[in-house]
Design a protein around this motif. Structure first.
Motif, PDB file in Angstrom:
ATOM      1  N   TYR A 115       0.828  -1.200   0.000  1.00 43.93           N
ATOM      2  CA  TYR A 115       0.000   0.000   0.000  1.00 43.93           C
ATOM      3  C   TYR A 115       0.871   1.262   0.000  1.00 43.93           C
ATOM      4  N   ALA A 116       1.944   1.260   0.789  1.00 42.07           N
ATOM      5  CA  ALA A 116       2.845   2.417   0.814  1.00 42.07           C
ATOM      6  C   ALA A 116       3.507   2.609  -0.547  1.00 42.07           C
ATOM      7  N   GLY A 117       3.860   1.518  -1.210  1.00 40.43           N
ATOM      8  CA  GLY A 117       4.432   1.618  -2.551  1.00 40.43           C
ATOM      9  C   GLY A 117       3.438   2.191  -3.540  1.00 40.43           C
ATOM     10  N   TYR A 118       2.182   1.739  -3.443  1.00 37.53           N
ATOM     11  CA  TYR A 118       1.130   2.269  -4.308  1.00 37.53           C
ATOM     12  C   TYR A 118       0.930   3.766  -4.079  1.00 37.53           C
ATOM     13  N   ARG A 119       0.862   4.181  -2.810  1.00 36.01           N
ATOM     14  CA  ARG A 119       0.652   5.604  -2.504  1.00 36.01           C
ATOM     15  C   ARG A 119       1.826   6.461  -2.970  1.00 36.01           C
ATOM     16  N   SER A 120       3.060   5.985  -2.750  1.00 32.24           N
ATOM     17  CA  SER A 120       4.215   6.769  -3.197  1.00 32.24           C
ATOM     18  C   SER A 120       4.234   6.877  -4.718  1.00 32.24           C
ATOM     19  N   GLU A 121       3.835   5.817  -5.401  1.00 37.09           N
ATOM     20  CA  GLU A 121       3.788   5.857  -6.865  1.00 37.09           C
ATOM     21  C   GLU A 121       2.715   6.829  -7.354  1.00 37.09           C
ATOM     22  N   SER A 122       1.560   6.857  -6.687  1.00 38.41           N
ATOM     23  CA  SER A 122       0.508   7.786  -7.108  1.00 38.41           C
ATOM     24  C   SER A 122       0.925   9.232  -6.857  1.00 38.41           C
ATOM     25  N   HIS A 123       1.628   9.501  -5.744  1.00 35.31           N
ATOM     26  CA  HIS A 123       2.111  10.863  -5.501  1.00 35.31           C
ATOM     27  C   HIS A 123       3.203  11.237  -6.500  1.00 35.31           C
ATOM     28  N   LYS A 124       4.031  10.261  -6.883  1.00 30.96           N
ATOM     29  CA  LYS A 124       5.063  10.532  -7.880  1.00 30.96           C
ATOM     30  C   LYS A 124       4.423  10.907  -9.216  1.00 30.96           C
ATOM     31  N   LYS A 125       3.351  10.220  -9.592  1.00 28.33           N
ATOM     32  CA  LYS A 125       2.668  10.551 -10.846  1.00 28.33           C
ATOM     33  C   LYS A 125       2.053  11.939 -10.789  1.00 28.33           C
ATOM     34  N   GLN A 126       1.491  12.319  -9.623  1.00 30.96           N
ATOM     35  CA  GLN A 126       0.936  13.672  -9.491  1.00 30.96           C
ATOM     36  C   GLN A 126       2.029  14.718  -9.641  1.00 30.96           C
ATOM     37  N   ILE A 127       3.181  14.470  -9.032  1.00 33.33           N
ATOM     38  CA  ILE A 127       4.298  15.414  -9.138  1.00 33.33           C
ATOM     39  C   ILE A 127       4.762  15.504 -10.585  1.00 33.33           C
ATOM     40  N   MET A 128       4.832  14.362 -11.270  1.00 39.04           N
ATOM     41  CA  MET A 128       5.279  14.358 -12.666  1.00 39.04           C
ATOM     42  C   MET A 128       4.304  15.119 -13.554  1.00 39.04           C
ATOM     43  N   GLN A 129       3.008  14.909 -13.372  1.00 31.03           N
ATOM     44  CA  GLN A 129       2.013  15.571 -14.210  1.00 31.03           C
ATOM     45  C   GLN A 129       1.951  17.064 -13.927  1.00 31.03           C
ATOM     46  N   THR A 130       2.025  17.435 -12.660  1.00 34.99           N
ATOM     47  CA  THR A 130       1.914  18.841 -12.289  1.00 34.99           C
ATOM     48  C   THR A 130       3.090  19.647 -12.806  1.00 34.99           C
ATOM     49  N   ASN A 131       4.282  19.073 -12.752  1.00 39.32           N
ATOM     50  CA  ASN A 131       5.485  19.819 -13.103  1.00 39.32           C
ATOM     51  C   ASN A 131       6.069  19.440 -14.453  1.00 39.32           C
ATOM     52  N   ASN A 132       5.333  18.618 -15.224  1.00 43.58           N
ATOM     53  CA  ASN A 132       5.767  18.210 -16.550  1.00 43.58           C
ATOM     54  C   ASN A 132       7.154  17.566 -16.507  1.00 43.58           C
ATOM     55  N   LEU A 133       7.342  16.645 -15.557  1.00 42.87           N
ATOM     56  CA  LEU A 133       8.603  15.923 -15.426  1.00 42.87           C
ATOM     57  C   LEU A 133       8.460  14.593 -16.156  1.00 42.87           C
ATOM     58  N   LYS A 134       9.387  14.312 -17.071  1.00 43.88           N
ATOM     59  CA  LYS A 134       9.242  13.116 -17.888  1.00 43.88           C
ATOM     60  C   LYS A 134      10.301  12.055 -17.613  1.00 43.88           C
ATOM     61  N   THR A 135      11.469  12.431 -17.170  1.00 40.02           N
ATOM     62  CA  THR A 135      12.519  11.445 -16.947  1.00 40.02           C
ATOM     63  C   THR A 135      12.803  11.310 -15.459  1.00 40.02           C
TER      64      THR A 135
END
Length: 163
Positions: free
Chosen positions: A96-116
């Motif tokens: 569950y912690a891995g899932y939550r960290s991955e979902s927050h990482k995707k939000q950070i990537m989408q918000t800041n247009n981070l691709k790599t």
């Protein structure tokens, strides 16, 4: 703008906020809307909160996976087939912690247009986009290496002791 230094200091520290008249003058001076002056920091605060939550879930994931790995052999040694009763909840917490960290990482990537991955690391570490993280080993890489060595040492010791 007829504002004292103390007033500006209080605004920066969050002790007080500018009144409407000052906000209107600032919006004219900086050529932005009052809405941007008032809500401009909200986006940055949300990003910072997402980053803090990402880091918290990563720490929970690392700790729970470490506990899970260290308890595998002792739980079966002492409890036999019932060792799964101890390991399953810890494993579920880890997943569950891995899932939550991955979902927050995707939000950070989408918000800041981070691709790599390099851009993500630079953003998390507060570095500029042009700086590279793979040239000089920083403190976090050294700590991670030491953590890995200690982790595998504990596993080897637990295998020798409990088997």
């Amino acid at each position: 703008m007829y504002v004292s230094r103390n007033s500006v200091s209080n605004w920066k520290r969050g002790k007080s906020y500018p009144d409407i008249e000052v906000l209107l003058r600032m919006s004219i001076l900086f050529d932005v809307t009052i809405d941007h002056l008032v809500k401009g920091d909200l986006k940055e605060m949300k990003q910072e909160i997402n980053l803090i939550r990402f880091n918290q879930w990563v720490i929970v994931m690392i700790i729970s996976f470490t506990i899970l790995a260290l308890l595998i052999i002792p739980s079966f040694h002492y409890f036999g087939i019932y060792g799964w009763i101890i390991l399953i909840p810890i494993g579920l917490i880890s997943l569950y912690a891995g899932y939550r960290s991955e979902s927050h990482k995707k939000q950070i990537m989408q918000t800041n247009n981070l691709k790599t991955f390099e851009k993500i690391l630079n953003y998390v570490e507060g570095k500029e986009q042009g700086q590279h993280t793979d040239r000089v080993p920083d403190k976090s890489k050294i700590v991670t290496s030491i953590y890995g060595i200690v982790f595998f040492s504990f596993i080897i010791v637990s295998v020798i002791v409990f088997l």
